[in-house]
Write a protein that holds these residues in place. Structure first.
Motif, mmCIF file in Angstrom:
data_model
loop_
_atom_site.group_PDB
_atom_site.id
_atom_site.type_symbol
_atom_site.label_atom_id
_atom_site.label_comp_id
_atom_site.label_asym_id
_atom_site.label_seq_id
_atom_site.Cartn_x
_atom_site.Cartn_y
_atom_site.Cartn_z
ATOM 1 N N LEU A 39 25.543 5.339 -47.023
ATOM 2 C CA LEU A 39 24.560 6.200 -46.375
ATOM 3 C C LEU A 39 24.202 5.597 -45.021
ATOM 4 O O LEU A 39 23.706 4.474 -44.936
ATOM 5 C CB LEU A 39 23.316 6.331 -47.260
ATOM 6 N N GLU A 40 24.478 6.354 -43.968
ATOM 7 C CA GLU A 40 24.230 5.864 -42.609
ATOM 8 C C GLU A 40 22.747 5.938 -42.270
ATOM 9 O O GLU A 40 21.997 6.725 -42.842
ATOM 10 C CB GLU A 40 25.032 6.693 -41.607
ATOM 11 N N ALA A 41 22.346 5.131 -41.315
ATOM 12 C CA ALA A 41 20.953 5.124 -40.857
ATOM 13 C C ALA A 41 20.618 6.451 -40.187
ATOM 14 O O ALA A 41 21.495 7.111 -39.622
ATOM 15 C CB ALA A 41 20.735 3.975 -39.879
ATOM 16 N N PRO A 42 19.362 6.870 -40.243
ATOM 17 C CA PRO A 42 18.961 8.119 -39.585
ATOM 18 C C PRO A 42 19.243 8.080 -38.086
ATOM 19 O O PRO A 42 19.155 7.026 -37.454
ATOM 20 C CB PRO A 42 17.454 8.200 -39.851
ATOM 21 N N VAL A 43 19.577 9.233 -37.528
ATOM 22 C CA VAL A 43 19.779 9.394 -36.086
ATOM 23 C C VAL A 43 18.624 10.240 -35.583
ATOM 24 O O VAL A 43 18.539 11.433 -35.858
ATOM 25 C CB VAL A 43 21.130 10.081 -35.787
ATOM 26 N N LEU A 44 17.711 9.599 -34.868
ATOM 27 C CA LEU A 44 16.525 10.282 -34.349
ATOM 28 C C LEU A 44 16.378 9.989 -32.871
ATOM 29 O O LEU A 44 16.508 8.836 -32.466
ATOM 30 C CB LEU A 44 15.277 9.830 -35.105
#
Length: 196
Positions: A39-44
């Protein structure tokens, strides 16, 4: 402070399928050992969707009649450009550039009755077990509802995996697919609007 919706997720690490989740369902299209992607880190902030900055950046608004099967003054029913494995996959778009959160009340009042008409038209083809309807909205900011027809009797294709099966199975022949599109367009136009 960690986001309250992320604290339980293994961001950056290996993910394990939830016991009792989709991989265990009889309709899941895969068998054997599966490896879940990390699970990749959030892109914000999130990257903009197609048309996020208005109609000038919207591929649907720039080519409003592309792949249209049926239309009226306020709505367009489109195919994806080629045959699918399932009998039909169609998308309903408002003619104006709206998403669900800013769809005018008049259009919103038309939406479900029109969805019912589309479902009846697809079921009228015969050989259809169910018509799935969904809104996703991660790819485009222009509201679009998906309609996917499941062949009658293929109960293994039931439920939320129908879109996966459509990607895995052979596509139908072009002539049969076009005939089904024409039948749905004509059925809708018999009540109102125009078949294309």
């Amino acid at each position: 402070m960690p986001d309250r919706f992320l604290t339980h997720l293994p961001v950056g690490g290996p993910a394990q399928p939830f016991e009792g989740g989709m991989p265990g369902w009889e309709i899941f299209p895969f068998e054997g050992d599966l490896r879940v992607k990390p699970l990749e880190a959030p892109v914000l902030p999130e990257p903009p969707r197609d048309g996020e900055d208005g109609p000038d950046t919207c591929s649907t608004c720039r080519d409003p009649m592309r792949n249209v099967v049926w239309s009226d003054e306020h709505w367009r029913l489109r195919h994806l450009g080629g045959p699918s494995a399932v009998p039909l996959t169609l998308l309903l778009w408002p003619a104006g550039h709206y998403d669900s959160d800013d769809l005018p009340a008049e259009r919103a009042a038309e939406l479900f009755p029109l969805a019912q008409r589309i479902e009846r038209a697809i079921m009228g083809l015969g050989g259809i077990g169910r018509v799935h309807m969904m809104k996703v909205g991660d790819g485009a900011s222009h509201l679009h509802l998906w309609f996917m027809a499941r062949p009658a009797g293929l109960t293994q294709l039931r439920g939320s995996c129908l879109a996966l099966w459509d990607d895995l199975l052979p596509k139908q022949d072009d002539a049969g697919w076009r005939a089904a599109l024409a039948e749905v367009g004509a059925a809708l136009a018999a009540e109102s609007g125009t078949a294309h």
